[in-house]
Design a protein around this motif. Sequence first.
Motif, PDB file in Angstrom:
ATOM      1  N   ALA B  91       0.828  -1.075   0.235  1.00 24.14           N
ATOM      2  CA  ALA B  91       0.462  -0.089   0.131  1.00 24.14           C
ATOM      3  C   ALA B  91       0.639   1.345   0.299  1.00 24.14           C
ATOM      4  O   ALA B  91       2.278   1.076  -0.184  1.00 24.14           O
ATOM      5  CB  ALA B  91      -0.494  -0.569   1.050  1.00 24.14           C
ATOM      6  N   ALA B  92      -0.239   2.340  -0.344  1.00 25.39           N
ATOM      7  CA  ALA B  92       0.931   3.779  -0.490  1.00 25.39           C
ATOM      8  C   ALA B  92      -0.285   4.243   0.341  1.00 25.39           C
ATOM      9  O   ALA B  92      -1.335   4.886   0.314  1.00 25.39           O
ATOM     10  CB  ALA B  92       1.654   4.089  -1.985  1.00 25.39           C
ATOM     11  N   SER B  93       0.987   5.604   0.493  1.00 22.89           N
ATOM     12  CA  SER B  93      -0.518   7.252   0.800  1.00 22.89           C
ATOM     13  C   SER B  93       0.530   7.891   1.310  1.00 22.89           C
ATOM     14  O   SER B  93       1.938   7.864   2.232  1.00 22.89           O
ATOM     15  CB  SER B  93      -0.962   6.638   2.247  1.00 22.89           C
ATOM     16  N   PRO B  94       0.232   9.354   1.306  1.00 23.33           N
ATOM     17  CA  PRO B  94       0.857  10.519   1.410  1.00 23.33           C
ATOM     18  C   PRO B  94       0.316  10.571   3.336  1.00 23.33           C
ATOM     19  O   PRO B  94      -0.465  11.269   3.561  1.00 23.33           O
ATOM     20  CB  PRO B  94       0.735  11.281   0.690  1.00 23.33           C
ATOM     21  N   ILE B  95       1.030  10.335   3.670  1.00 23.07           N
ATOM     22  CA  ILE B  95       0.252  10.757   5.879  1.00 23.07           C
ATOM     23  C   ILE B  95       0.934  12.049   5.524  1.00 23.07           C
ATOM     24  O   ILE B  95       2.243  12.627   5.736  1.00 23.07           O
ATOM     25  CB  ILE B  95       1.676  10.009   6.655  1.00 23.07           C
ATOM     26  N   SER B  96      -0.628  12.168   6.117  1.00 21.77           N
ATOM     27  CA  SER B  96      -0.398  13.792   7.068  1.00 21.77           C
ATOM     28  C   SER B  96      -0.957  13.879   8.545  1.00 21.77           C
ATOM     29  O   SER B  96      -2.070  13.690   9.167  1.00 21.77           O
ATOM     30  CB  SER B  96      -0.859  14.586   5.897  1.00 21.77           C
ATOM     31  N   GLY B  97       0.124  14.359   9.587  1.00 19.25           N
ATOM     32  CA  GLY B  97      -0.053  14.251  10.837  1.00 19.25           C
ATOM     33  C   GLY B  97      -1.470  13.288  11.297  1.00 19.25           C
ATOM     34  O   GLY B  97      -1.726  13.383  12.293  1.00 19.25           O
ATOM     35  N   GLY B  98      -0.801  12.059  11.098  1.00 18.58           N
ATOM     36  CA  GLY B  98      -2.298  11.040  11.972  1.00 18.58           C
ATOM     37  C   GLY B  98      -2.862  10.893  10.972  1.00 18.58           C
ATOM     38  O   GLY B  98      -3.293   9.306  10.462  1.00 18.58           O
ATOM     39  N   TYR B  99      -3.413  11.246   9.658  1.00 17.58           N
ATOM     40  CA  TYR B  99      -4.568  11.090   8.920  1.00 17.58           C
ATOM     41  C   TYR B  99      -3.456  10.430   7.536  1.00 17.58           C
ATOM     42  O   TYR B  99      -2.497  10.009   6.827  1.00 17.58           O
ATOM     43  CB  TYR B  99      -4.954  12.256   7.770  1.00 17.58           C
ATOM     44  N   ASN B 100      -4.521   8.795   7.445  1.00 21.60           N
ATOM     45  CA  ASN B 100      -3.097   7.326   6.685  1.00 21.60           C
ATOM     46  C   ASN B 100      -4.595   6.908   5.991  1.00 21.60           C
ATOM     47  O   ASN B 100      -4.510   5.939   5.627  1.00 21.60           O
ATOM     48  CB  ASN B 100      -2.728   6.506   7.963  1.00 21.60           C
ATOM     49  N   LYS B 101      -4.475   7.591   4.654  1.00 22.22           N
ATOM     50  CA  LYS B 101      -5.611   7.077   3.491  1.00 22.22           C
ATOM     51  C   LYS B 101      -4.856   6.114   2.899  1.00 22.22           C
ATOM     52  O   LYS B 101      -3.916   6.486   1.979  1.00 22.22           O
ATOM     53  CB  LYS B 101      -6.341   7.838   2.697  1.00 22.22           C
ATOM     54  N   LEU B 102      -4.849   4.469   2.948  1.00 25.26           N
ATOM     55  CA  LEU B 102      -3.691   3.704   2.472  1.00 25.26           C
ATOM     56  C   LEU B 102      -4.428   3.891   0.733  1.00 25.26           C
ATOM     57  O   LEU B 102      -5.873   3.285   1.549  1.00 25.26           O
ATOM     58  CB  LEU B 102      -4.056   2.310   2.594  1.00 25.26           C
ATOM     59  N   ILE B 103      -3.517   3.332   0.210  1.00 27.83           N
ATOM     60  CA  ILE B 103      -4.175   3.052  -1.453  1.00 27.83           C
ATOM     61  C   ILE B 103      -3.527   1.190  -1.743  1.00 27.83           C
ATOM     62  O   ILE B 103      -2.049   1.821  -1.677  1.00 27.83           O
ATOM     63  CB  ILE B 103      -3.868   3.784  -2.453  1.00 27.83           C
ATOM     64  N   PHE B 104      -4.238   0.572  -1.358  1.00 27.26           N
ATOM     65  CA  PHE B 104      -3.387  -0.990  -1.464  1.00 27.26           C
ATOM     66  C   PHE B 104      -3.373  -1.954  -3.260  1.00 27.26           C
ATOM     67  O   PHE B 104      -4.368  -1.267  -4.384  1.00 27.26           O
ATOM     68  CB  PHE B 104      -4.675  -2.009  -1.035  1.00 27.26           C
ATOM     69  N   GLY B 105      -2.637  -2.769  -3.533  1.00 30.44           N
ATOM     70  CA  GLY B 105      -2.340  -3.118  -4.015  1.00 30.44           C
ATOM     71  C   GLY B 105      -3.634  -4.311  -4.488  1.00 30.44           C
ATOM     72  O   GLY B 105      -4.265  -4.257  -3.766  1.00 30.44           O
ATOM     73  N   ALA B 106      -2.920  -5.361  -5.688  1.00 31.77           N
ATOM     74  CA  ALA B 106      -3.881  -5.938  -6.039  1.00 31.77           C
ATOM     75  C   ALA B 106      -3.906  -7.532  -4.597  1.00 31.77           C
ATOM     76  O   ALA B 106      -4.656  -8.106  -4.691  1.00 31.77           O
ATOM     77  CB  ALA B 106      -4.418  -6.195  -7.355  1.00 31.77           C
ATOM     78  N   GLY B 107      -2.729  -7.202  -4.677  1.00 34.74           N
ATOM     79  CA  GLY B 107      -2.318  -8.780  -3.370  1.00 34.74           C
ATOM     80  C   GLY B 107      -1.655 -10.113  -4.123  1.00 34.74           C
ATOM     81  O   GLY B 107      -2.074 -10.052  -5.064  1.00 34.74           O
ATOM     82  N   THR B 108      -0.953 -10.219  -3.129  1.00 38.23           N
ATOM     83  CA  THR B 108      -0.311 -11.151  -4.008  1.00 38.23           C
ATOM     84  C   THR B 108      -0.910 -12.722  -2.999  1.00 38.23           C
ATOM     85  O   THR B 108      -0.449 -12.546  -1.305  1.00 38.23           O
ATOM     86  CB  THR B 108       1.623 -11.000  -3.679  1.00 38.23           C
ATOM     87  N   ARG B 109      -0.817 -14.119  -3.247  1.00 44.14           N
ATOM     88  CA  ARG B 109      -1.187 -14.987  -2.745  1.00 44.14           C
ATOM     89  C   ARG B 109       0.078 -15.801  -3.394  1.00 44.14           C
ATOM     90  O   ARG B 109       0.453 -16.716  -4.191  1.00 44.14           O
ATOM     91  CB  ARG B 109      -1.519 -16.160  -3.437  1.00 44.14           C
ATOM     92  N   LEU B 110       0.655 -16.024  -1.817  1.00 47.76           N
ATOM     93  CA  LEU B 110       1.783 -16.042  -1.591  1.00 47.76           C
ATOM     94  C   LEU B 110       1.795 -18.260  -1.037  1.00 47.76           C
ATOM     95  O   LEU B 110       0.839 -18.019   0.482  1.00 47.76           O
ATOM     96  CB  LEU B 110       3.175 -15.560  -0.188  1.00 47.76           C
ATOM     97  N   ALA B 111       2.235 -18.871  -1.178  1.00 49.24           N
ATOM     98  CA  ALA B 111       1.743 -20.214  -1.133  1.00 49.24           C
ATOM     99  C   ALA B 111       3.261 -21.020  -0.213  1.00 49.24           C
ATOM    100  O   ALA B 111       4.092 -21.251  -2.086  1.00 49.24           O
ATOM    101  CB  ALA B 111       1.110 -21.007  -2.287  1.00 49.24           C
ATOM    102  N   VAL B 112       3.493 -21.697   0.535  1.00 47.25           N
ATOM    103  CA  VAL B 112       4.870 -21.796   0.893  1.00 47.25           C
ATOM    104  C   VAL B 112       4.637 -24.132   1.291  1.00 47.25           C
ATOM    105  O   VAL B 112       4.085 -23.534   2.203  1.00 47.25           O
ATOM    106  CB  VAL B 112       4.986 -21.785   2.024  1.00 47.25           C
ATOM    107  N   HIS B 113       5.378 -24.614   0.056  1.00 48.09           N
ATOM    108  CA  HIS B 113       4.950 -25.613   0.873  1.00 48.09           C
ATOM    109  C   HIS B 113       5.993 -26.564   1.294  1.00 48.09           C
ATOM    110  O   HIS B 113       7.741 -25.852   1.377  1.00 48.09           O
ATOM    111  CB  HIS B 113       5.084 -26.244  -1.083  1.00 48.09           C
ATOM    112  N   PRO B 114       5.751 -27.386   2.067  1.00 48.77           N
ATOM    113  CA  PRO B 114       6.560 -27.882   3.095  1.00 48.77           C
ATOM    114  C   PRO B 114       7.613 -28.436   2.089  1.00 48.77           C
ATOM    115  O   PRO B 114       7.374 -28.777   0.747  1.00 48.77           O
ATOM    116  CB  PRO B 114       6.264 -28.871   3.749  1.00 48.77           C
TER     117      PRO B 114
END
Lengths: 114, 114
Positions: B91-114
């Motif tokens: 995510a990314a955002s321009p923080i200003s004095g505690g206000y934090n409107k995050l814009i998210f990426g679409a996500g990555t599904r990580l699978a770790v196989h034993p």
Amino acid sequence: EPEVTQTPSHQVTQMGQEVILRCVPISNHLYFYWYRQILGQKVEFLVSFYNNEISEKSEIFDDQFSVERPDGSNFTLKIRSTKLEDSAMYFCASSDRFNTGELFFGEGSRLTVL
Amino acid sequence: GENVEQHPSTLSVQEGDSAVIKCTYSDSASNYFPWYKQELGKGPQLIIDIRSNVGEKKDQRIAVTLNKTAKHFSLHITETQPEDSAVYFCAASPISGGYNKLIFGAGTRLAVHP
């Protein structure tokens, strides 16, 4: 550790019905947010709230949506007349007044519109 | 407004291998770049964040790098374990004095196989 709590965890409703999702943000936080995540998609910003008013809202947050802080602890999201496409997980989040940056998210409320 | 792109959408690794997830952002005003881990049925949990005055940050097996000129940042997980399996959002955002409107990426599904 302080946490954001949301109720209900899951709500099923008929299209056209009103829904209210409730959140209790972390007690010393001043900024409150609602995000939405449609199944399998990204988390999307809906609205932010500060000092008893909306500070910013996205194009998703149309006239069917409203937010309120009715008392000193609760923060609610109301959808006046639900549509099928409102089915999603709704996350409440809060942040404090210092420039730490972290958004604390609740566990979410899953809304299913039939 | 800000737009965040995230790649890959899915990532499968063997236990013990490293995993790298990359994001780009568009708004040069963004100064805060968190990474969230989301496990099934839960809200996003912050795992690491970086601010624009820092190029790299490390916390045990997790590291994040930021290239402000190129507007991209990456998450590195070393010695992956099955419990690292989850969806990861940048995510990314321009923080200003505690206000934090995050814009998210679409996500990555990580699978770790034993």
